[in-house]
Write an enzyme that holds these catalytic residues in place. Structure first.
Site, short mmCIF file in Angstrom:
data_model
loop_
_atom_site.label_atom_id
_atom_site.label_comp_id
_atom_site.label_asym_id
_atom_site.label_seq_id
_atom_site.Cartn_x
_atom_site.Cartn_y
_atom_site.Cartn_z
N GLU A 1 -29.43 39.55 -16.82
CA GLU A 1 -28.33 39.37 -15.86
C GLU A 1 -27.32 40.49 -16.05
O GLU A 1 -26.41 40.37 -16.90
CB GLU A 1 -27.62 38.03 -16.12
CG GLU A 1 -28.47 36.81 -15.90
CD GLU A 1 -27.61 35.63 -15.49
OE1 GLU A 1 -27.88 35.07 -14.43
OE2 GLU A 1 -26.67 35.27 -16.22
N HIS B 1 -24.59 33.60 -22.00
CA HIS B 1 -24.18 33.93 -20.63
C HIS B 1 -22.99 34.90 -20.68
O HIS B 1 -22.10 34.76 -21.51
CB HIS B 1 -23.81 32.67 -19.85
CG HIS B 1 -23.70 32.95 -18.39
ND1 HIS B 1 -22.58 33.53 -17.86
CD2 HIS B 1 -24.57 32.79 -17.37
CE1 HIS B 1 -22.77 33.71 -16.55
NE2 HIS B 1 -23.97 33.26 -16.24
P1 PGA Z 1 -24.50 34.41 -9.58
O1 PGA Z 1 -24.46 33.94 -11.09
O2 PGA Z 1 -25.86 34.01 -9.03
O3 PGA Z 1 -23.37 33.67 -8.92
O4 PGA Z 1 -24.32 35.87 -9.57
C1 PGA Z 1 -25.57 34.07 -11.92
C2 PGA Z 1 -25.16 33.63 -13.30
O5 PGA Z 1 -23.99 33.83 -13.66
O6 PGA Z 1 -25.97 33.06 -14.04
#
Ligand code: PGA
Length: 258
Positions: free
Chosen positions: A172, A103
């Site tokens: 992400e 992450h």
């Molecule tokens: P968010 O976070 O939906 O608050 O942008 C996603 C994540 O960090 O996995």
């Protein structure tokens, strides 16, 4: 819409077990009443301290069979002197099935290198848990494709095609994660462009057959309004939801729209 993954990454929320129970009770009630004909694989990833309680709730409530448990991190080793860490065998005893790894908050805020992510990924697979591997560029500049390619190669280094196909990969982009100042969600089109870059590295460098490519999720400011735009794409198998996953009304809307 086919069965999609909805991963709730609670991060360091909520602050008490009472709030966590309340959130799950709300999801339970509304899941039964309002999302009847929806097919999704719901994965709840609470903070470590709530795993035991959430595990019991998931196995004894109506959520049993409808939601699975994920952890937000794992120790590098299964046994030994690792102060503060939680091992794969410990997670398995709590009925954890998935583990988030790589992450961006761990990569950039805590300083986890690609090498550490790669080792954790191997530990997750060795424990027969399913990794949710997060990847994504910090900035959408001219170099973003190169950045992604290098990150993918380093993250999956030494893994067989078979092992990679057992993962879920969450694209992400760091700039889209809601906790970052000025964050805004990616568009489905540009998320797809990145997913194609990742797929190219996996097929060309890691020798995966196209039919064995793992499912790809999108994460980064997913909310009740935009979730369906990402989920409507065949190439996007689910969403990883951070902030909105602990806002109960909004999270139910995401489930309803999936
Ligand atoms: P968010 O976070 O939906 O608050 O942008 C996603 C994540 O960090 O996995």
């Amino acid at each position: 819409m086919t069965n999609k993954y909805i991963v709730a990454n609670w991060k360091m929320s909520p602050t008490s077990i009472a709030e966590a129970e309340d959130l799950l009770a709300y999801i339970d009630e509304h899941l039964q009443n309002e999302t009847e004909n929806k097919e999704h694989s719901l994965i709840i990833c609470p903070p470590f301290v709530f795993l035991d309680d959430v595990s019991k709730i998931l196995s004894t409530s109506r959520l049993s069979g409808q939601a699975e448990l994920g952890a937000q991190d794992i120790a590098l080793a299964d046994f030994g002197a690792w102060t503060g860490e939680i091992s794969g065998p410990m997670l398995k005893r709590l009925n954890v099935k998935y583990v988030i790894v790589g992450h961006s908050e761990r990569r950039w805020k805590i300083g986890e290198s690609d090498e550490v992510v790669n080792k954790k990924l191997k530990t997750i697979l060795a424990n027969e848990l399913t990794p949710i591997v997060c990847v994504g560029e910090r900035e959408r500049n001219n170099n973003f494709q190169e950045f992604l390619k290098n990150q993918i190669k380093a993250t999956f280094a030494g893994l067989s095609a078979d092992d990679i196909s057992k993962c879920l990969i969450a694209y992400e982009p760091v700039w889209a994660i809601s906790s970052n100042p000025g964050a805004y969600p990616d568009t489905p089109e540009s998320a797809l462009e990145s997913i194609f870059v990742i797929q190219e590295v996996l097929t060309v460098n890691c020798k995966l057959e196209t039919r064995n490519l793992p499912p790809f999720l999108y994460g980064g400011s997913v909310n009740a309004t935009n979730a369906k735009d990402f989920l409507s794409l065949n190439e996007i198998a689910g969403v990883l939801v951070g902030g909105a996953s602990v806002r109960k009304e909004e999270f139910i809307q995401i489930l309803k729209n999936s």
